[in-house]
Design a protein around this motif. Structure first.
Motif, mmCIF file in Angstrom:
data_model
loop_
_atom_site.group_PDB
_atom_site.id
_atom_site.type_symbol
_atom_site.label_atom_id
_atom_site.label_comp_id
_atom_site.label_asym_id
_atom_site.label_seq_id
_atom_site.Cartn_x
_atom_site.Cartn_y
_atom_site.Cartn_z
ATOM 1 N N ARG A 161 -11.196 8.097 -9.517
ATOM 2 C CA ARG A 161 -10.319 8.333 -10.473
ATOM 3 C C ARG A 161 -11.113 8.754 -11.851
ATOM 4 O O ARG A 161 -10.412 9.083 -12.438
ATOM 5 C CB ARG A 161 -9.069 7.184 -10.364
ATOM 6 N N LYS A 187 -2.504 20.393 -9.339
ATOM 7 C CA LYS A 187 -2.794 20.528 -10.627
ATOM 8 C C LYS A 187 -4.103 19.703 -10.596
ATOM 9 O O LYS A 187 -4.856 19.788 -11.563
ATOM 10 C CB LYS A 187 -1.887 20.242 -11.707
ATOM 11 N N GLU A 188 -3.963 18.105 -10.121
ATOM 12 C CA GLU A 188 -4.973 17.455 -10.182
ATOM 13 C C GLU A 188 -5.193 16.459 -9.041
ATOM 14 O O GLU A 188 -4.238 16.432 -8.245
ATOM 15 C CB GLU A 188 -4.721 16.447 -11.326
ATOM 16 N N ARG A 218 -6.309 13.226 -8.746
ATOM 17 C CA ARG A 218 -6.328 11.797 -8.944
ATOM 18 C C ARG A 218 -5.268 11.337 -8.006
ATOM 19 O O ARG A 218 -5.459 9.966 -7.300
ATOM 20 C CB ARG A 218 -6.157 11.525 -10.632
ATOM 21 N N PRO A 219 -3.821 11.584 -8.078
ATOM 22 C CA PRO A 219 -2.966 10.896 -7.264
ATOM 23 C C PRO A 219 -3.444 10.672 -5.886
ATOM 24 O O PRO A 219 -2.958 9.615 -4.936
ATOM 25 C CB PRO A 219 -1.703 11.774 -7.419
ATOM 26 N N LEU A 220 -4.169 11.727 -5.341
ATOM 27 C CA LEU A 220 -4.477 11.666 -3.871
ATOM 28 C C LEU A 220 -5.498 10.393 -3.331
ATOM 29 O O LEU A 220 -5.605 10.133 -2.376
ATOM 30 C CB LEU A 220 -4.880 13.045 -3.412
ATOM 31 N N ALA A 261 -6.245 6.941 -4.111
ATOM 32 C CA ALA A 261 -5.857 5.667 -3.532
ATOM 33 C C ALA A 261 -5.366 5.859 -2.194
ATOM 34 O O ALA A 261 -5.827 5.161 -1.284
ATOM 35 C CB ALA A 261 -4.928 5.115 -4.509
ATOM 36 N N PRO A 262 -4.403 6.841 -1.756
ATOM 37 C CA PRO A 262 -3.773 7.135 -0.555
ATOM 38 C C PRO A 262 -4.939 7.487 0.603
ATOM 39 O O PRO A 262 -5.063 6.923 1.528
ATOM 40 C CB PRO A 262 -2.779 7.899 -0.659
ATOM 41 N N LEU A 263 -5.654 8.465 0.049
ATOM 42 C CA LEU A 263 -6.921 8.745 0.904
ATOM 43 C C LEU A 263 -7.830 7.846 1.170
ATOM 44 O O LEU A 263 -8.125 7.660 2.239
ATOM 45 C CB LEU A 263 -7.483 9.955 0.076
ATOM 46 N N ALA A 289 -7.077 4.380 1.396
ATOM 47 C CA ALA A 289 -6.256 3.699 2.447
ATOM 48 C C ALA A 289 -6.458 4.131 3.688
ATOM 49 O O ALA A 289 -6.725 3.407 4.697
ATOM 50 C CB ALA A 289 -4.979 3.479 1.851
#
Lengths: 365, 75
Positions: A135, A301-302, A304-306, A308-310, A312
């Motif tokens: 991140r 667009k970014e 970063r949100p992906l 943590a779920p990835l 896990a």
């Protein structure tokens, strides 16, 4: 999908070392001894030549599409629909690779060091740290290596140096006892690790200046070949090929034999600490590439949100993949070479040929 | 175990989802949601000992013969 930071060619080369070396050092020597016997070190050199082909393809693609990642020029070359599908194959492949690395990491710690701790715990903790690092972006990952690299190099040198009293030169003779075919068989096994240099196609877009990519590819490959053949040679010299093939973690066993005047002993604990650092970089880099790739394919667009779920999902898949360490070894020996050859050599080569045929190139920014 | 998994996944969602919601990044939210629910479903299935096929088995079925052929060709 752009990232704000740039990394230097030197950092790109060092990241390439970390993309291959950590797991290769641990798992390869014994698999190689199994296939190529005392000529294992020759296999490493053969496989480096083969990985040079991937590096060349990566370099040529990067020259046609400077400042573009692998996932971006997939679409530029093949058009939006097919391009997205091929890019998705790469994302899945890197994802599976990351899951395998996480599993190898936790299985090693469980098997060799802490047999009572559940394997899931190790995978969970390293991925949690990796998510945090990813991140923060590629520049931060690259700067982590500045800290871990000197430790790793010094430590490999110390182990090899202090293991010299145990080395017996007759262990690597006769050279080419059974001809060249076992060497090629060993090179095939080595390939599934060395072919991972294809990862540079994904983060090479952030190397500044893009022309320096050639230097980082060459120094990256040479560094990998150098350390890998040294460690392989060390294990063969100390244990001989039959014993090395029986040891699951030959390099770890090499650290255990080091003993100097009854006070410099048990340095495998140090090996462990530094190796964990190396694998952390490898997992982080792969997770970064997977998140970046998925974000590119889906047009976000970014990325970063992906992350943590990835991460896990990666832990869950890693737990699902194999039942035990012998299945990992079996797969590394009998399945991975074919699979990695497909996506690390043939698929990029196909992209390059298509780019040539369709005359696609993108210069400037 | 089940409660721990659900709590962990809620924590992961809390990390990014509220901010994305405020910025109205629906696309990001959708992709993240898909990955997130896949992870949650797989973790729960593993915790409940449901029979989930391993991707490694699939790879072995397809690429095992390829590797065998390559090995016989050169090794």
């Amino acid at each position: 999908m752009r990232e704000e930071g740039y990394i230097s060619p030197r950092q790109a080369a060092v990241l390439l070392w970390f993309a291959v070396l950590p797991t290769a050092i641990l798992f390869l020597p014994s698999l190689l001894a199994l296939r190529a016997h005392q000529d294992a070190w020759l296999s490493v050199i053969m496989a480096t030549l083969a990985a040079g082909a991937v590096a060349l393809v990566v370099y040529l693609l990067a020259q046609r599409f400077p400042h573009h990642t692998l996932f971006q020029y997939c679409e530029l070359i093949l058009g939006p629909v097919t391009g997205k599908m091929v890019a998705l194959i790469f994302v899945l492949a890197f994802f599976l690779l990351d899951a395998v690395v996480i599993r190898e990491f936790s299985e090693f710690l469980v098997t060799a060091v802490m047999p009572e701790t559940p394997a899931l715990f190790f995978g969970l903790s390293i991925v949690a740290v990796a998510v945090y690092a990813v991140r923060n972006g590629l520049e931060v990952i690259a700067r982590c290596t500045d800290f871990i690299l000197p430790l790793m190099v010094t430590f490999i040198a110390i182990v090899l140096l202090f293991a010299t009293p145990e080395m017996m030169p007759r262990n690597i003779f006769p050279v080419l006892e059974n001809g060249f075919r076992p060497v090629l068989g060993g090179a095939l096994v080595t390939w599934s690790f060395l072919g991972q240099v294809v990862i540079l196609a994904a983060y090479g877009a952030f190397v500044n200046p893009p022309r320096a990519l050639r230097a980082s590819l060459i120094s990256g490959l040479l560094g990998i070949a150098f350390f890998l053949s040294l460690v392989t040679m060390g294990t063969i010299l100390v244990f001989g090929c039959c014993e090395a093939a029986r040891l699951t973690f030959a390099a770890y066993a090499l650290a255990r034999v080091v003993s100097l005047g009854q006070f410099f002993e048990r340095i495998e604990a140090l090996f462990l600490a530094i190796w964990v650092g190396g694998v952390f970089i490898k997992i982080t880099l792969n997770l970064y590439v997977v998140s970046l790739g998925l974000a590119t394919v889906t047009g976000l667009k970014e990325y970063r949100p992906l992350v943590a779920p990835l991460g896990a999902l990666n832990v869950a898949v890693a737990a699902l993949l194999y039942r035990n360490i012998s299945e990992i070894r079996h797969d590394l020996l009998l399945v991975e070479p074919g699979w990695t050859l497909t996506w690390q050599l043939i698929l990029p080569l196909f992209l390059l040929v298509m780019a040539w045929l369709r005359g696609k190139r993108r210069t400037g920014i | 175990m089940l409660i721990l998994i659900i709590l962990a996944f809620l924590g992961i969602a809390y990390l990014d989802a509220p901010e994305l919601w405020q910025k109205k990044y629906w696309r990001e939210l959708a992709v993240m949601g898909i990955v997130w629910s896949l992870g949650l479903a797989l973790s729960l299935a593993l915790a409940l000992n449901l029979p989930v096929p391993s991707p490694a088995k699939l790879l072995a079925r397809v690429f095992g013969p390829v590797t065998e052929w390559l090995t016989r060709l050169i090794g």
